[in-house]
Design an enzyme around this catalytic site. Structure first.
Site, mmCIF file in Angstrom:
data_model
loop_
_atom_site.group_PDB
_atom_site.id
_atom_site.type_symbol
_atom_site.label_atom_id
_atom_site.label_comp_id
_atom_site.label_asym_id
_atom_site.label_seq_id
_atom_site.Cartn_x
_atom_site.Cartn_y
_atom_site.Cartn_z
ATOM 1 N N SER A 62 -3.922 4.267 4.224
ATOM 2 C CA SER A 62 -2.796 5.070 3.737
ATOM 3 C C SER A 62 -3.180 5.996 2.590
ATOM 4 O O SER A 62 -2.415 6.878 2.227
ATOM 5 C CB SER A 62 -1.647 4.149 3.295
ATOM 6 O OG SER A 62 -2.012 3.440 2.137
ATOM 7 N N LYS A 81 -0.561 3.107 -3.823
ATOM 8 C CA LYS A 81 0.054 4.404 -3.488
ATOM 9 C C LYS A 81 0.078 5.280 -4.737
ATOM 10 O O LYS A 81 -0.162 4.805 -5.840
ATOM 11 C CB LYS A 81 1.518 4.200 -3.027
ATOM 12 C CG LYS A 81 1.701 3.411 -1.728
ATOM 13 C CD LYS A 81 1.363 4.208 -0.495
ATOM 14 C CE LYS A 81 1.498 3.373 0.774
ATOM 15 N NZ LYS A 81 0.474 2.334 0.914
#
Lengths: 424, 139
Positions: free
Chosen positions: B57, B94
């Site tokens: 990701s 993230k």
């Protein structure tokens, strides 16, 4: 002179929660070695009425009912996080006494007394943010008062923000508070003294504080008089700073299941000696003698009971695993009695002193020392890189049937590169 | 014939190690401590933890599956930092985005959706990622 006692909340549980978000808000209990009994409980578990030291087998029903998550103790992890907490706290005072794995005293003399509660908040926030462990701070004029203030902070007896500064309470408020706390909560007042005090109608902290020192000296001991003085703000117990090196190193464990054969015992003793020798080298010390002990399980009353130890002096002080194991096994052989159900063994390294201060003996081989140092260096490096026990000496065996039961242990998040926290 | 110099034998101390001989190294005077990756990458020893990156990701930020992340908990996270977050029982890496009262965790890969934090969710920003290491050749 104000002193703070900083204590980590439910320390082992907090360590586990730091690396496992699934434990947040759930009832969590950490079990002792061999998964025996509860040694750390989350607030949810405390609310269920489960006591410290409660045996796991007795908790199993209530655990199922409430979905309690039980974990084996992971002392490698707790030790690392403790060191980080203590190092962080050391920045808050020029004088620190590390009292246990999860608490320390800080000297706050010289600070403006009016700002201490605020300073306590700063300590709390910093440790929580920088290391991730929640702590409570108690502030008082003596160590005993600081301990008591910490108890109040933890229980929310004086405000609910995790900091309690007795300096902020006027004498009336303080009397009220002390009257509400059972005397058994005072540092150094154990069960026996509590019972003795109850007979004299001394039941609360306030009762004890107002008791006559002369009278207590006759009934109990000078130690209790010191406690009373400390409760009245007269310091009797000094802050002790760390720095004295370890005097001895002990490694001992109960077996997962009982062991009778000399082979099995030898493997366990070799294994514990290996562990102890690693600690010894980490400290930069050498040992002059090694004590070995074995015992049966005193709770198995039908079994024949036996407990013996022996001290084996070393010809020359050493930190060499192979030499220590050899001596330990000689000792074990001489105390071993066959056909018994052994439940525990252990070793104690004694007469520790700094490496380099060793006395040479007549029988020394000068080439031997560097060889031994090199070997131990390689041993430690490989185990550090590849994980504990990647390389061991043959005597500690390969199956380790006697090994500790730690079926529910978490990963070594901070000490093993193969067991790190994973983020997706 | 010359007599041996001094009839007495010379006793030398017996050392276990080799006695260095020859010309001393001219570099000795210029010895300095070598570069330490620990010192370069770790700024707050007691607040730094290693975390393993999983999945893809964050490939757009140069973080790949299996990378070693150096995470500092003592740093106050600001919008734009790459962070480790605990959200609803999971652990994620993230980019943190704050716009007013809106908090988002943004992946660096168009095939992944961003996580918008809602009231009632459990969110803890665990630490700030300071650097990441990709191994390009296994030895």
């Amino acid at each position: 002179m104000p002193i703070a006692l900083v204590d980590c909340n439910n320390f082992y549980v907090s360590c586990e929660r730091m690396f496992n978000p699934k434990l947040e808000g759930k009832p969590v209990v950490v079990l002792s070695n061999n998964d025996g009994c509860a040694v750390s409980r989350s607030n949810e578990v405390k609310a269920l009425g489960i006591k410290m030291g409660e045996p796991w087998f007795r908790m199993k029903d209530i655990s199922k009912q409430h979905g309690i998550i039980a974990l084996s103790s992971n002392y490698t992890l707790y030790g690392d996080l403790s060191a980080r907490v203590m190092a962080t706290l050391a920045n808050f005072s020029p004088q620190q006494e590390i009292y246990s794995i999860d608490e320390c005293f800080l000297d706050l003399g010289g600070f403006d007394p009016k700002t201490l509660a605020e300073y306590g908040q700063k300590i709390r926030k910093t440790v929580k943010r920088n290391v991730g462990i929640p702590v409570c701070v108690g502030i008082g004029d003596t160590k005993t008062l600081a301990k008591l203030a910490n108890h109040c902070a933890k229980k929310g007896l004086s405000g609910s923000d995790g900091v309690c500064d007795f300096g902020q309470l006027n004498s009336q408020r303080r009397s009220e508070l002390f009257s509400s706390i059972p005397v058994g909560e005072v540092w150094g007042v154990g069960r026996k003294i509590t019972e003795g005090l109850a007979k004299l109608n001394i039941k609360t902290v306030e009762d004890l504080r107002r008791a006559s020192p002369e009278y207590l000296r006759q009934q109990f001991s000078i130690v209790l008089v010191k406690t009373v003085n400390e409760l009245n703000g007269i310091p009797c117990i000094e802050l002790e700073e760390a720095g004295t090196p370890r005097q001895q190193i002990m490694v001992s464990r109960s077996f997962g299941s009982s062991v009778s054969a000399l082979d099995g015992l030898s493997e366990s003793v070799a294994h514990y000696t290996t562990r102890a020798a690693e600690k010894l080298r980490r400290d930069g010390s050498i040992a002059a003698s090694i004590c070995v002990f074995i015992r049966t399980n005193p709770f198995r009353e039908k079994d024949e009971q036996y407990s013996r130890s022996i001290v084996v002096p070393l010809l020359q002080s050493t930190d060499d695993t192979t030499k220590l194991v050899k001596s330990a096994l000689i000792g074990l052989k001489s105390i071993y009695k066959p056909a018994l159900n052994y439940a525990k063994s252990g070793v104690l390294l004694m007469g520790l002193h700094e490496k380099g201060s060793a006395q040479r003996t007549l029988f020394d081989d000068p080439a031997e020392q560097p060889r031994s140092d090199k070997l131990m260096y390689v041993l430690d490096s490989i185990n550090q890189k590849m994980g504990k026990d990647s390389l061991t000496i043959g005597a500690s065996g390969t199956k380790q049937r006697w090994a500790m039961r730690r079926e529910l242990k978490s990963q070594n998040y901070t000490s093993d590169i193969n067991e790190l926290l994973e983020a997706w | 014939m010359y007599p041996a110099l001094g009839a007495q034998p010379i006793y030398l101390p017996l050392f276990g190690h080799k006695v260095p001989a020859g010309f001393p190294s001219p570099a000795d005077d210029h010895m300095e401590a070598l570069i330490s990756l620990d010192e370069e990458l770790i700024h707050h020893k007691n607040s730094t933890f290693f975390v393993r990156a999983r999945g893809n990701s964050m490939t757009g930020a140069g973080i790949h599956e299996g990378d070693l992340l150096v995470v500092d908990k003592s740093i106050e996270p600001v919008s734009g930092d790459i962070v480790i977050a605990f959200i609803d029982g999971g652990v994620t890496v993230k980019r943190l985005m704050k716009q007013g009262s809106i908090i988002k965790l943004k992946p660096e890969n168009p095939r992944h959706k961003e996580i918008v934090f809602h009231e009632g969710q459990d969110l803890e920003i665990w630490g700030v990622v300071i650097s990441s290491t990709t191994i390009h050749k296994k030895i």
